[in-house]
Write an enzyme that holds these catalytic residues in place. Structure first.
Site, short mmCIF file in Angstrom:
data_model
loop_
_atom_site.label_atom_id
_atom_site.label_comp_id
_atom_site.label_asym_id
_atom_site.label_seq_id
_atom_site.Cartn_x
_atom_site.Cartn_y
_atom_site.Cartn_z
N LYS A 180 -15.62 28.81 -2.01
CA LYS A 180 -14.23 29.06 -1.66
C LYS A 180 -13.61 27.73 -1.25
O LYS A 180 -13.81 27.25 -0.14
CB LYS A 180 -14.15 30.06 -0.49
CG LYS A 180 -12.87 30.94 -0.49
CD LYS A 180 -11.58 30.19 -0.29
CE LYS A 180 -11.36 29.77 1.14
NZ LYS A 180 -10.02 29.09 1.31
N GLU A 255 -20.05 21.03 9.28
CA GLU A 255 -19.52 19.69 9.55
C GLU A 255 -18.09 19.89 9.99
O GLU A 255 -17.23 20.30 9.20
CB GLU A 255 -19.60 18.80 8.30
CG GLU A 255 -19.32 17.34 8.59
CD GLU A 255 -18.22 16.76 7.74
OE1 GLU A 255 -17.38 16.03 8.31
OE2 GLU A 255 -18.19 17.01 6.53
N CYS A 289 -12.72 13.29 8.50
CA CYS A 289 -13.40 13.71 9.74
C CYS A 289 -14.19 12.57 10.36
O CYS A 289 -14.36 12.51 11.57
CB CYS A 289 -14.34 14.88 9.45
SG CYS A 289 -13.51 16.38 8.95
N GLU A 387 -8.21 15.42 17.88
CA GLU A 387 -8.25 14.95 16.48
C GLU A 387 -6.86 15.05 15.87
O GLU A 387 -6.33 16.14 15.69
CB GLU A 387 -9.25 15.79 15.68
CG GLU A 387 -9.40 15.32 14.25
CD GLU A 387 -10.37 16.19 13.45
OE1 GLU A 387 -11.15 15.63 12.66
OE2 GLU A 387 -10.34 17.43 13.62
#
Length: 484
Positions: A180, A255, A289, A387
């Site tokens: 997906k 992750e 990331c 973040e």
């Protein structure tokens, strides 16, 4: 270069292309212009169920797991060859879909995707067990087996690479997959489904369902026919993924988010360090990331380095991703651009000094933001601690090595980190103390399929790449044969 023609995307289930059961479709936007350029099928729960059933049938029938590791490796090698043969098409798709500079798509995304499959092809026929020495009068040995049906859920920022980092080891180990992709960037996943089929991957072994996270993603996550979940995305969604999978005791690798610190000591080669610093926070328009959005600088060189960055960063080429000279393209979507704007506005309110950037770039209606450097924020600022996921760099001074390490480890994240120094002993010493899954010394984003990466703390768990990745896609069975 004009945009390539995209055939309206359909779901890929059981080796066949099909529309969603209810005919629903979702729009795909070109981030460089802010306009819809195609649509793809929007899967619902019935479509996900069909994909999982196809994957289960292929697994239980041994269409893939029944092949020898060498045969699976041969087919995965062919996948790598086809990626290279179709590099131009894949690069254009990724650039058009994500807004990545075309040169970056060629040099990084397509190249690494091919390397991923090639690496795991080599590992496919090295999945051996071990004979164990015991005091029993028995022959005891272990063997590694595939888990079954793997749900691979991937994000918008590196669609091609992060799909390969999950599908590659899953297939090498003998599993089947339902993929997906992110609803914003689904095109390379659909293209790769065709390449995998052409390479000889049997029908049903890899299935692709495009659609939204709350519908298609949730249905896949909760499906009882899924044996393992591999997820890359935000920490907030990762918590939900882990909790939901945990209810069914499904193994998960994740992750998640990152907010890496890049430490520059007073003995660093500043010319080289500046290159690493800029790459760390503008690479992939900061949508990385493992990017380095926090710069920690020894106080003795803090002012000097800020001055260098003030001169250098505005010169980084920002613009049309189809221009080979572009280094920084648009954000992948309007919501990502607005998020960056909100954080920079917050930095101003908290007393941050905008050294350069700090505003949108009005270009062709796209989602562009100028690379931004911010100084004078306290360590407890949300802009430092959270973040941002955009081309924004915060800069903080430190006085001692201990303080630098403490600042680096002060956020909830632990995906990556960096050290810029010419002192080899310090490099190893500090790397040992940093809470991160990967540490780069005197550069940034040095990645290869042979080198594992992954997070600690709120950045997730499990490892992708390297032979370690196969641990997440196999289970160990022990066999003990009595010799009495």
């Amino acid at each position: 270069m004009s945009p390539i023609e995209i055939e309206p995307g359909r779901l890929f289930v059981g080796g066949q292309w099909r529309e969603a059961a209810d005919g629903a479709r979702t729009e795909v936007v070109d981030p460089s212009r802010g306009v819809v350029f195609t649509t793809v099928a929007e899967a619902g729960a019935a479509d996900v169920d069909a994909a999982v059933r196809a994957a289960r049938e292929a697994f239980d029938g041994g269409a893939w797991s029944g092949l020898s590791g060498r045969e699976r490796g041969r087919i995965l090698h062919r996948v790598a060859e086809l990626i290279r043969e179709n590099a131009d098409e894949l690069a254009q798709l990724e650039s058009l879909d994500v807004g990545k500079p075309i040169s970056l798509c060629h040099a990084v995304d397509v190249t690494n995707a091919a390397n991923d499959y090639e690496h795991f092809a080599a590992l496919a026929h090295s999945l051996d067990g071990a004979v164990r020495n015991t005091p029993m009068n028995a022959l005891a040995y272990t063997k590694r087996e595939p888990l079954g049906v793997v749900a691979a859920i991937t994000p918008f920022n590196f669609p091609l690479i992060l799909a390969g980092s999950k599908i590659g080891p899953a297939l090498a180990a003998g599993n089947t997959v339902v993929h997906k992709p992110a609803d914003e960037t689904p095109l390379s996943a659909l293209y790769m489904a065709g390449l995998l089929q052409r390479a000889g991957v049997p029908d049903g072994v890899v299935n692709v369902v495009t659609g939204t996270g709350p519908v298609a993603g949730e249905a896949l996550l909760r499906h009882r026919g899924v044996d393992k979940v591999a997820f890359t995305g935000s920490t907030a969604i990762g918590r939900h993924v882990a909790a939901t999978a945990g209810e069914a005791l499904k193994p998960v690798t994740m992750e998640l988010g990152g907010n890496a610190a890049n430490i520059v000591f007073e003995d660093a080669d500043l010319e080289k360090a500046v290159g690493a610093i800029i790459k760390a926070f503008v690479f992939n328009t900061g949508q990385f990331c493992m990017g380095g959005p926090r710069l920690l600088v020894a106080r003795s060189v803090h002012s000097t380095l800020l001055g260098i960055l003030a001169d250098a960063v505005p010169g980084v080429p920002v613009g049309d991703p189809r221009d080979p000279g572009t280094v920084v393209g648009p954000m992948a979507g309007e919501k990502h651009l607005k998020k960056v704007e909100e954080y920079v506005d917050l930095a101003r309110k908290e007393g941050g000094r905008i050294v350069c950037g700090g505003e949108r770039l009005d270009l062709d209606g796209g989602f562009y933001y100028r690379p931004t450097v911010i100084a004078d924020l306290s360590n407890d600022s949300r802009v430092v601690q959270e973040e941002i996921f955009g081309p924004v760099l915060t800069v903080q001074p430190f006085d001692t090595e201990d303080e630098a390490v403490a600042l680096a480890n002060s956020t909830p994240y632990g995906l990556a980190s960096g050290v810029q120094t010419t002192n080899l002993a310090r490099a190893h010493r500090v790397a040992d103390r940093l809470q991160a899954g990967i540490v780069w010394i005197n550069d940034w984003a040095m990645l290869d399929p042979a080198v594992p990466f992954g997070g600690v703390k709120d950045s997730g768990y499990g490892r992708e790449y390297g032979p370690e990745a196969l641990d997440a896609y196999t289970r160990v069975k022990s066999v003990v044969v009595s010799l009495d």
